[in-house]
Design a protein around this motif. Structure first.
Motif, PDB file in Angstrom:
ATOM      1  N   SER A   1      26.957   4.348  49.410  1.00 10.04           N
ATOM      2  CA  SER A   1      26.548   5.670  48.937  1.00 10.04           C
ATOM      3  C   SER A   1      26.431   6.663  50.088  1.00 10.04           C
ATOM      4  N   GLU A   2      25.973   6.204  51.226  1.00 13.21           N
ATOM      5  CA  GLU A   2      25.892   7.083  52.397  1.00 13.21           C
ATOM      6  C   GLU A   2      27.290   7.432  52.902  1.00 13.21           C
ATOM      7  N   LYS A   3      28.180   6.477  52.885  1.00 10.47           N
ATOM      8  CA  LYS A   3      29.564   6.770  53.277  1.00 10.47           C
ATOM      9  C   LYS A   3      30.223   7.728  52.302  1.00 10.47           C
ATOM     10  N   GLU A   4      29.854   7.609  51.042  1.00 19.34           N
ATOM     11  CA  GLU A   4      30.443   8.501  50.049  1.00 19.34           C
ATOM     12  C   GLU A   4      29.989   9.940  50.252  1.00 19.34           C
ATOM     13  N   SER A   5      28.824  10.129  50.851  1.00 17.98           N
ATOM     14  CA  SER A   5      28.309  11.490  51.046  1.00 17.98           C
ATOM     15  C   SER A   5      29.116  12.287  52.056  1.00 17.98           C
ATOM     16  N   VAL A   6      29.889  11.623  52.916  1.00 18.84           N
ATOM     17  CA  VAL A   6      30.725  12.345  53.889  1.00 18.84           C
ATOM     18  C   VAL A   6      32.211  12.216  53.555  1.00 18.84           C
ATOM     19  N   GLN A   7      32.515  11.749  52.347  1.00 16.49           N
ATOM     20  CA  GLN A   7      33.919  11.600  51.972  1.00 16.49           C
ATOM     21  C   GLN A   7      34.602  12.957  51.810  1.00 16.49           C
ATOM     22  N   PHE A   8      33.803  14.000  51.619  1.00 22.63           N
ATOM     23  CA  PHE A   8      34.402  15.331  51.477  1.00 22.63           C
ATOM     24  C   PHE A   8      34.967  15.854  52.796  1.00 22.63           C
ATOM     25  N   ILE A   9      34.563  15.293  53.926  1.00 21.05           N
ATOM     26  CA  ILE A   9      35.017  15.812  55.225  1.00 21.05           C
ATOM     27  C   ILE A   9      36.532  15.704  55.372  1.00 21.05           C
ATOM     28  N   PRO A  10      37.159  14.547  55.092  1.00 21.16           N
ATOM     29  CA  PRO A  10      38.628  14.519  55.171  1.00 21.16           C
ATOM     30  C   PRO A  10      39.296  15.496  54.216  1.00 21.16           C
ATOM     31  N   ASP A  11      38.709  15.704  53.033  1.00 22.68           N
ATOM     32  CA  ASP A  11      39.279  16.688  52.111  1.00 22.68           C
ATOM     33  C   ASP A  11      39.241  18.085  52.714  1.00 22.68           C
ATOM     34  N   PHE A  12      38.123  18.444  53.349  1.00 26.77           N
ATOM     35  CA  PHE A  12      38.028  19.743  54.004  1.00 26.77           C
ATOM     36  C   PHE A  12      39.039  19.844  55.141  1.00 26.77           C
ATOM     37  N   VAL A  13      39.171  18.776  55.900  1.00 24.00           N
ATOM     38  CA  VAL A  13      40.072  18.802  57.057  1.00 24.00           C
ATOM     39  C   VAL A  13      41.516  19.025  56.611  1.00 24.00           C
ATOM     40  N   PHE A  14      41.955  18.286  55.620  1.00 20.76           N
ATOM     41  CA  PHE A  14      43.355  18.392  55.198  1.00 20.76           C
ATOM     42  C   PHE A  14      43.595  19.631  54.350  1.00 20.76           C
ATOM     43  N   ASP A  15      42.559  20.140  53.702  1.00 26.16           N
ATOM     44  CA  ASP A  15      42.715  21.424  53.026  1.00 26.16           C
ATOM     45  C   ASP A  15      42.890  22.539  54.048  1.00 26.16           C
ATOM     46  N   LEU A  16      42.145  22.472  55.138  1.00 28.41           N
ATOM     47  CA  LEU A  16      42.349  23.417  56.235  1.00 28.41           C
ATOM     48  C   LEU A  16      43.745  23.269  56.812  1.00 28.41           C
ATOM     49  N   TYR A  17      44.209  22.052  56.943  1.00 23.22           N
ATOM     50  CA  TYR A  17      45.560  21.814  57.471  1.00 23.22           C
ATOM     51  C   TYR A  17      46.614  22.468  56.579  1.00 23.22           C
ATOM     52  N   ARG A  18      46.377  22.450  55.275  1.00 21.25           N
ATOM     53  CA  ARG A  18      47.316  23.102  54.354  1.00 21.25           C
ATOM     54  C   ARG A  18      47.341  24.609  54.579  1.00 21.25           C
ATOM     55  N   ILE A  19      46.166  25.196  54.763  1.00 20.67           N
ATOM     56  CA  ILE A  19      46.107  26.644  55.005  1.00 20.67           C
ATOM     57  C   ILE A  19      46.806  26.999  56.315  1.00 20.67           C
TER      58      ILE A  19
ATOM     59  N   ASN B   1      51.733  29.348  59.396  1.00 18.93           N
ATOM     60  CA  ASN B   1      52.648  29.195  60.538  1.00 18.93           C
ATOM     61  C   ASN B   1      52.039  29.747  61.820  1.00 18.93           C
ATOM     62  N   SER B   2      50.746  29.622  61.951  1.00 20.41           N
ATOM     63  CA  SER B   2      50.064  30.080  63.164  1.00 20.41           C
ATOM     64  C   SER B   2      48.873  29.161  63.400  1.00 20.41           C
ATOM     65  N   HIS B   3      48.056  29.526  64.375  1.00 20.36           N
ATOM     66  CA  HIS B   3      46.870  28.740  64.696  1.00 20.36           C
ATOM     67  C   HIS B   3      47.247  27.296  65.003  1.00 20.36           C
ATOM     68  N   HIS B   4      48.201  27.123  65.912  1.00 20.28           N
ATOM     69  CA  HIS B   4      48.647  25.773  66.265  1.00 20.28           C
ATOM     70  C   HIS B   4      47.523  24.965  66.889  1.00 20.28           C
ATOM     71  N   ASP B   5      46.531  25.642  67.473  1.00 19.62           N
ATOM     72  CA  ASP B   5      45.455  24.895  68.118  1.00 19.62           C
ATOM     73  C   ASP B   5      44.687  24.053  67.116  1.00 19.62           C
TER      74      ASP B   5
ATOM     75  N   GLN C   1      57.915  23.484  71.113  1.00 17.57           N
ATOM     76  CA  GLN C   1      57.549  24.584  70.226  1.00 17.57           C
ATOM     77  C   GLN C   1      56.565  24.160  69.142  1.00 17.57           C
ATOM     78  N   LEU C   2      56.393  22.871  68.955  1.00 14.21           N
ATOM     79  CA  LEU C   2      55.480  22.360  67.937  1.00 14.21           C
ATOM     80  C   LEU C   2      54.055  22.251  68.444  1.00 14.21           C
ATOM     81  N   PHE C   3      53.810  22.571  69.706  1.00 15.73           N
ATOM     82  CA  PHE C   3      52.494  22.374  70.315  1.00 15.73           C
ATOM     83  C   PHE C   3      51.873  23.720  70.666  1.00 15.73           C
ATOM     84  N   PRO C   4      50.561  23.743  70.879  1.00 13.67           N
ATOM     85  CA  PRO C   4      49.862  25.024  71.075  1.00 13.67           C
ATOM     86  C   PRO C   4      50.309  25.804  72.301  1.00 13.67           C
ATOM     87  N   GLU C   5      50.598  25.144  73.413  1.00 13.84           N
ATOM     88  CA  GLU C   5      50.987  25.836  74.642  1.00 13.84           C
ATOM     89  C   GLU C   5      52.416  25.436  74.997  1.00 13.84           C
TER      90      GLU C   5
END
Length: 1508
Positions: free
Chosen positions: A434-452, A457-461, A547-551
């Motif tokens: 149950s405690e592990k389930e409480s942070v299961q939303f973190i990967p969803d937030f991370v990959f949702d940000l990755y989609r944005i 096509n910017s913010h390579h960092d 070209q795929l990297f930030p710098e």
């Protein structure tokens, strides 16, 4: 008696003959000497003989009667001794007691004392802990314990002899419980705290004295002057004493705590910060009373500090919030959590970072005290506008997820080094599910940000941070393989659909980077001698990789050093080769990566370069996915499949996701499965499970594993082909290829393909020839295995197309494909009656005969799409005929909407429609078949995206995306412009997760992958470039919208003479055009976001105005007038598109070489001179153009509807009181000139502002009407666009879609289709004479008269209204020849600030022209002073003949109401450069009567020409 006593050296004997004062003084010296001698206990260790001597002295001092004489010491000399600082320590009883305490507390500070064993035990005890010295002495008690007990007892009895306790004594105790003594000499601190505790137990007055001292000090803000050691004038020291006394006992500081409210509200920020720190640290005490009372002013003031104006105070509040959350005061957590949630959106990025770090730090120690709301608020910081906040939030939250998955709650240490939690990491339990389930939303937030971030096509960092930390936190390589597999499975099972797709994208991107590095390594290893060609190719590979990297620039330089190093250094080359090998383990790769970093860090230079290289290696090297992980992962999937067969509950939700993850890893990391034990495990436990999805996944994995080049070499070995697992696999594949269960249809197809790949072409043909007749016999609608047979036959055909072509064409051309199967009206009573259109097509039920119909169409499309694999011209001709017949059949299905019987269910019709459209898209990708797709079929296919069933629309959009990712012509992407039309979506689907959102995302991805840059990279030319580049899609969108069944014609603008019926018809036409315009904007915006060449899009629209609709022209029933009326719909939509590019997209057009836009000749034809559009005319309604001008870049509100009043307001005259009347368009005028605006400064420095399209006077006129009202003469012609206004918008907190910022359009080379020459100058350009070259950007834009009139006279005749379809010139004083920049879209984002464009000017030229302007203005001012309203009207009429001859007028120029003159023979008279008739100009000149202004204009123009 005195002779029997041996006095210490320096101490005089105490004799009866001496006076009392001398006896007291000599006794004091003896005590001081004895107390100084006690220091020897700390100078020797317990095993030293001298230690025992000093211990005996200590026992003597500890005797009860030894200290009593101290109380008899007189205090008569205290006042004198206070003045004599040198003799102060030789004074009264207070002084002796003070010296005693100093020496006692100095004993633990000595070097030898710290070597004793007892110190280590005390160091582990928490704050405020002391030893109980009241217990009886045990036999086994060591010497250190006894010494400490005796020292405390001595100090307690010495303090107890003084009533009340003096400040000087407390000073010594306080000095040792605060820093720096607290940190440097911990044993002394423990001893001082033990003395205080002992005194509190035995003496009530001791605690009362401390309480009184701290209360009075809290009011003063500092300790009394007697506290010299502690610090009497230092307020920070007082706060520190308060804090540490609170640890000992709350009662000691209860009075002082009440005074903290005053310091929390102090005007000094430093005092407020210290007070916040005190309150936060006081809450560590379990007996703290903060917040217990609802009216607690101190706690309320502390919470108010979260909104303090000083950043340091707010930061201290965040730091102390950790102490409060980790404490046991649950009643305080709610207030603190709410304050932290607000501070998560603080203006300071340091505060936002501190909040995220504080929350995650507390969560690692005590997860239950952090609410889900606060954790998700911190997760929102991953979308922060500041890179530092984003990166820190991503790292800390991913680290928190890693901690909960792999570790136990960790102890929390305060900033002063004290442990707040008692549990250690070893004693605490692992986190629960149950405690592990409480942070299961973190990967969803991370990959949702990755989609944005991927869409932008910017913010390579931020993207790079997520990708790099994936292997460290989400799939941690540092843990062993079995646990890593469990973490990976839990991660993938818990992800939502879209985040799961993004996880696949990260895995795919990692695989691509690995292959790119392998390619560089292979080229370096295979090149014996580096030629210039090889070197250039290698540099190009490095450039594309970086070209795929930030710098990219820095990394490219480092990569060149890296490649040179692996080419010269054999050790580095072998390390990279080992890392990129197929067979590796995580531990081996980890060691290889460390060794490679050590070699390369010496070569790359600075630390920043070393960091860039380390990040690159960490990102590219596969650390998490190795052979051990593959082995354990296959075991996990096998267990899930077994549990699914046994119907266990836990496996129901994991079954599909585990198999999907198996396919994902096999697609991108197939090399980790290339082991015969793993392959046999997949075959035995997954392939033979008889679960359809498991069988399909196993065969899919096999196809990827056996495609590995290194492993394929092992399979070609005869020894491998004789192994048991290989023979068993071939046998299983043959069995599955002939299975007839409908649920195994895809498995049959994949096993047929894999079987042909494994056994070879010759053996495959031999085997298939023996089975093909059986498969053909199943091809009838009643057969249960018809779908399987169609799938297998298509794969058999691709094995050898020339060998099986005749049989396959016979099947396609026979009736069994058309009448007997696809168009058969057969149905079953068991077919589903209910149709849930929102269910995905793959999850829709299958009616009895639908599967055979669908797979018959797929079979025919797959065979016919292999046209390019056929070499014989005769066979190609046969395929062409079969394709024509099949395309006609599919066209018939679309036109009838798959309705071939009265009793067909809706599910079957939806499936057949979607299949027919998908097959047509597959065939359209073959260029030989493209002419067979006539415009009617193209329109029917495009409108499939507006199908009545949501699942059909979604299915078609995904197939369009799939085809455009391959070889489908770009015109099929025009369907995305129809998503707003004929839609049956409800409110839920119209949200961000709706179908429109999906289509827009697909369009962004497609257009970015098929722009002109990619075409140049692929070196496409001619027809291939025309069907590839996405810029031309706008032409086909216009064609589709123009052929919309509701759009009959383009109505004229409303006029005063229109009836109510006519106005209703026109407003309906406007509303329909408005809807079509917004559909057109979807594609234009997608092209803009996709970084396409918007100049080419503009030119496509311009060129389209010279073309007509070929499908209408080929209709012999229509007249030329009807054809032209239809073409006006094309031209009107082009006008609307141009206006949106100008006002919404803020396009800046300039001279730029652009490839000629090529169209499909099935859609358009080039009009002749009589039939083509008038380049000076705008065919779109006025109200839509003006609406776009007024919004000026702002998107319209949803559900916008135009009314009759919106149309009639164009010709409704404004009030006549002191206002000039602007002319409007009328029904009889066929052309319009939009009133542009102007902003000029008068001689006094004031500026007059006029709103675009308005008719009121400026503020300057209303106050003092002393300026001659000059009127700008415009023609009522269609074709003039006002310049867009700039509209800055505030940046958002999170990463939003790019916002548009207005920018002044600049000039470009106009298209020849509009009749404008290359160097034509727009009369609409702004050239403010006193703006010092700066562009004017206000809410109300205005224009100024150009002084280049005579230069325009010398050019070719150009109408003023040509500017309507021409690029807009730069708002500067330079001519069009001097302005040349690339076309671009100006947009504002929260992360990239747009730089203002500055124009350099020559000061001398400017001043000369400015002087002439002032001279002219003064001359005009003398002629006209305060004219009446009537006189102003006459002046306006008189000045209208001298259009653009005045210079700095604050009044807006109005348009003329005159109709164009007609000559006697009915033809239009000759026109001048302004589009005015020459006769009308002559009449106006006669009415003018004066030529003052005209002469001034000639002077200024001649001056300009002279300078040029």
């Amino acid at each position: 008696m005195a002779k029997d006593v041996d006095y210490p050296q320096g101490c005089l004997p105490i004799e009866p003959t001496t006076s009392v004062s001398q006896q007291i003084e000599r006794l004091r010296d003896v005590y001081i000497h004895i107390f100084h001698s006690l220091r020897g206990l700390g100078e020797f260790t317990t095993d030293s003989p001298k230690f025992n001597q000093y211990y005996e002295l200590l026992q003597t001092v500890s005797q009860e009667d030894f200290l009593k004489p101290i109380s008899s010491l007189s205090d008569e000399r205290d006042d004198a001794l206070e003045e004599d600082e040198e003799k102060k320590e030789t004074g009264s009883q207070i002084t002796v007691t003070r010296i005693l305490l100093k020496e006692i507390l100095n004993i633990p500070s000595c070097s030898s004392w710290t070597k004793n064993v007892r110190r280590d035990q005390k160091a582990k005890e928490g704050p405020g802990t002391s030893v109980d010295f009241n217990d009886d002495e045990d036999d086994d008690e060591d010497k250190i314990d006894r010494v400490e007990r005796l020292l405390v007892d001595i100090a307690k009895r010495a303090i107890g002899q003084i009533e009340p306790v003096p400040h000087e004594v407390l000073d010594v105790l306080f000095y040792h419980i605060i820093n720096p003594q607290r940190t440097n000499f911990k044993e002394a601190r423990y001893l001082a705290e033990s003395i205080i505790n002992a005194c509190l137990t035995d003496f009530d007055s001791f605690g009362a004295t401390i309480h009184s001292v701290m209360t009075s000090a809290a009011k003063e803000g500092k300790l009394p002057k007697q506290f010299e050691l502690t610090g009497s004038n230092n307020r920070n020291k007082f706060f520190e004493v308060l804090r540490y006394l609170h640890y000992i006992s709350y009662d000691l500081v209860s009075g002082a705590v009440q005074e903290l409210n005053f310091w929390l509200q102090s005007e000094n920020g430093t005092y407020r910060k210290e007070a916040v720190k005190i309150v936060g640290m006081l809450t560590r005490d379990p007996h703290c009373q903060f917040g217990m009372d609802n009216n607690d002013a101190t706690w309320a003031a502390f919470l108010t500090a979260s909104g303090d104006p000083e950043e340091e105070v707010r930061h201290e509040f965040v730091e102390q919030s950790k102490e409060i959350l980790i404490s046991n005061h649950s009643h305080l957590r709610g207030h603190v959590i709410s304050s932290l949630a607000r501070l998560g959106k603080d203006d300071s990025e340091l505060i936002r970072i501190a909040v995220v770090e504080a929350v995650t730090q507390v969560a690692k120690s005590k997860l239950e005290v952090i609410s889900d709301r606060l954790l998700k608020a911190c997760a929102e910081r991953m979308k922060d506008k500041k890179p530092k906040v984003r990166e820190r939030a991503i790292k800390t939250l991913m680290d928190l997820y890693f901690h909960l998955m792999t570790s136990r709650p960790q102890p929390f240490f305060t900033r002063d080094g004290n442990k707040q939690t008692k549990e250690t990491s070893e004693s605490s339990q692992m986190y629960t599910d149950s405690e592990k389930e409480s942070v299961q939303f973190i990967p969803d937030f991370v990959f949702d940000l990755y989609r944005i971030l991927k869409r932008s096509n910017s913010h390579h960092d931020a993207r790079f941070t997520i990708e790099r930390y994936l292997q460290k936190y989400l799939v941690p390589f540092e843990v062993d393989a079995p646990k890593r597999v469990q973490i990976l499975a839990r991660l993938y099972r818990g992800l939502e659909d879209i985040p799961r797709m993004m996880f696949g994208d990260v895995i795919s991107r990692s695989s691509q980077l690995r292959r790119a590095l392998m390619g560089i390594l292979s080229q370096v290893g295979n090149s014996k001698k580096m030629t210039p060609e090889n070197s250039a190719q290698l540099k190009e590979r490095i450039h594309r990789l970086c070209q795929l990297f930030p710098e990219p620039v820095t990394l490219e330089k480092i990569m060149i050093v890296f490649v040179n190093q692996i080419a010269e250094n054999e050790e580095a080359f072998n390390l990279v080769k080992k890392i990129m090998a197929d067979k590796y383990t995580t531990a081996e790769n980890q060691n290889s990566v460390l060794a490679l970093k050590q070699i390369l860090e010496k070569k790359v230079g600075s630390k920043s370069n070393q960091t860039v290289f380390r990040h690159f290696i960490d990102r590219v090297c596969p650390l998490s996915f190795d052979r051990l992980l593959a082995k354990h992962f296959v075991d996990l999937v096998a267990d899930t499949v077994s549990a699914k067969i046994k119907m266990e509950n836990w496996a129901q939700g994991c079954f599909e996701k585990d198999l999907s993850l198996l396919k994902l890893l096999a697609d991108h990391y197939a090399h980790i499965f290339t082991d015969e034990n793993i392959v046999d495990k997949i075959r035995a436990d997954i392939l033979l499970s008889e679960e359809p999805l498991a069988v399909e996944s196993a065969i899919h994995a096999f196809s990827r594993i056996f495609a590995n080049s290194n492993y394929r070499a092992e399979l070609d070995n005869e020894a491998t082909r004789k192994k048991k697992w290989y023979l068993s696999l071939i046998k299983n594949l043959k069995e599955f290829s002939m299975r007839d269960e409908p649920e195994l249809r895809r498995s049959s197809k994949l096993s047929t393909r894999l079987l042909a790949n494994l056994i070879g072409k010759e053996k495959a043909i031999e085997y298939f020839d023996s089975e093909i007749d059986t498969l053909i016999d199943r091809l009838h609608i009643e057969s249960a295995g018809a779908a399987n047979s169609f799938q297998v036959l298509a794969e058999i055909f691709l094995t050898s197309p020339s060998h099986y072509l005749s049989k396959m064409l016979g099947i396609i051309e026979s009736d069994r494909i058309g009448q007997l199967i696809m168009t058969s009206p057969e149905y079953s009573d068991d077919d589903p009656n209910e149709f849930v259109e929102k269910t995905h097509m793959e999850k829709q039920p299958w009616p009895k005969y639908t599967m055979a119909k669908v797979y018959a169409a797929k079979f025919a499309a797959k065979v016919l799409s292999a046209f390019n694999l056929i070499s014989s011209s005769e066979e190609k001709k046969q395929m062409d005929g079969a394709a024509q017949k099949f395309i006609d059949l599919l066209c018939e299905i679309l036109e009838k909407k798959a309705q071939f019987g009265e009793n067909q269910c809706d599910v079957e019709k939806a499936r057949i429609r979607s299949t027919a459209s998908a097959c047509l898209l597959k065939l359209a990708a073959v260029l030989a078949y493209r002419p067979k797709f006539h415009t009617r079929l193209f329109k029917n296919m495009s409108y499939m995206i507006t199908d009545e069933a949501y699942c059909v629309r979604l299915h078609y959009s995904f197939h369009v995306k799939k085809g455009l990712g391959r070889k489908l012509p770009i015109e099929f992407a025009a369907c995305y412009g129809l998503v707003n039309l004929e839609s049956t979506e409800d409110e839920r689907e119209n949200t961000s997760n709706g179908f429109k959102f999906i289509c827009i995302n697909q369009a962004h991805q497609i257009f970015s992958d098929r722009n002109e840059e990619k075409a140049d990279l692929l070196k496409l030319e001619g027809a291939q470039r025309a069907v590839f580049c996405s810029e031309t899609v706008i032409a086909y969108v216009v064609w589709l919208l123009a052929n919309h069944y509701k759009l009959d014609k383009i109505e004229e603008n409303a006029s005063k003479d229109d009836s109510n019926e006519e106005l209703a018809r026109k407003v309906a036409n406007v509303n329909l055009l408005y809807k079509l315009k917004e559909s057109l904007w979807l594609v234009i915006d997608a092209l803009r976001v996709g970084k396409c060449n918007m100049q080419k899009v503009w030119k496509v629209l311009e060129k389209l105005k010279t073309c007509g609709d070929k499908s209408i022209r080929n209709n012999g029933k229509l007249t030329i007038a009807q054809i032209r009326e239809h073409n006006k719909k094309l031209w009107a939509l082009c006008d609307l598109g141009i206006s949106m590019m100008l006002y919404r997209a803020k396009l800046q057009m300039e001279d730029q070489d652009s490839r000629e836009a090529g169209f499909n000749l099935q859609f358009f034809y080039v009009c002749n001179e009589k039939d083509k559009a008038d380049p000076s005319n705008v065919y779109a309604p006025d109200v839509l153009i003006n609406d776009e001008k007024q919004r000026n870049g702002k998107l319209p509100k949803a559900g916008r509807v135009f009314h009759v009043s919106d149309l009639t307001s164009e010709f409704t005259p404004p009030p006549q009181n002191n206002e000039s009347i602007a002319s409007t368009s009328s029904r009889n005028t066929s052309k319009r000139g939009g009133g542009n605006t102007s902003l000029n400064k008068t001689k006094g420095g004031k500026s007059s502002k006029r709103r675009s399209g308005g008719s009121k006077l400026s503020d300057d006129e209303e106050t003092a009407i002393k300026v001659t009202p000059a009127v700008k003469k415009t023609r009522s012609k269609r074709g003039t666009y006002d310049l867009p206004e700039e509209d800055d918008e505030d940046a958002e907190e999170v990463i939003p879609a790019p916002k548009r910022r207005g920018a002044p359009p600049v000039s470009s080379e106009p298209s020849s289709s509009n009749g404008i020459t290359k160097n034509a100058i727009s009369p609409k350009k702004q050239s403010s004479r006193k703006s010092n070259g700066k562009q004017i950007s206000t809410e109300e834009t205005v224009t100024e008269h150009s002084s280049d009139d005579e230069e325009i006279k010398n050019s070719t005749e150009v109408s003023l209204d040509n500017i309507g379809l021409s690029p807009i010139l730069n708002q500067s004083r330079r001519s069009a020849r001097t302005v040349a920049e690339k076309a671009k879209i100006t947009a504002s984002t929260p992360l990239v600030a747009s730089n203002p464009k500055s124009i350099k000017r020559k000061r001398g030229n400017e001043s000369q022209e400015t002087r002439e302007e002032e001279k002219e203005a003064n001359h005009r001012k003398k002629d006209t002073k305060s004219p009446s309203p009537k006189k102003r009207v006459s002046i306006r009429r008189g000045s209208s003949s001298t259009s653009k001859s005045t210079t700095a007028s604050p009044l807006k120029q109005t348009t003329s109401r005159r109709k164009p003159a007609v000559t006697a023979n009915g033809s239009s008279p000759k026109k001048n450069k302004y589009g005015l008739s020459l006769e009308e100009e002559d009449n106006d000149e006669e009415e003018q009567g004066t030529s003052t202004t005209r002469s001034s204009l000639r002077t200024r123009t001649s001056t300009r020409l002279t300078k040029k």
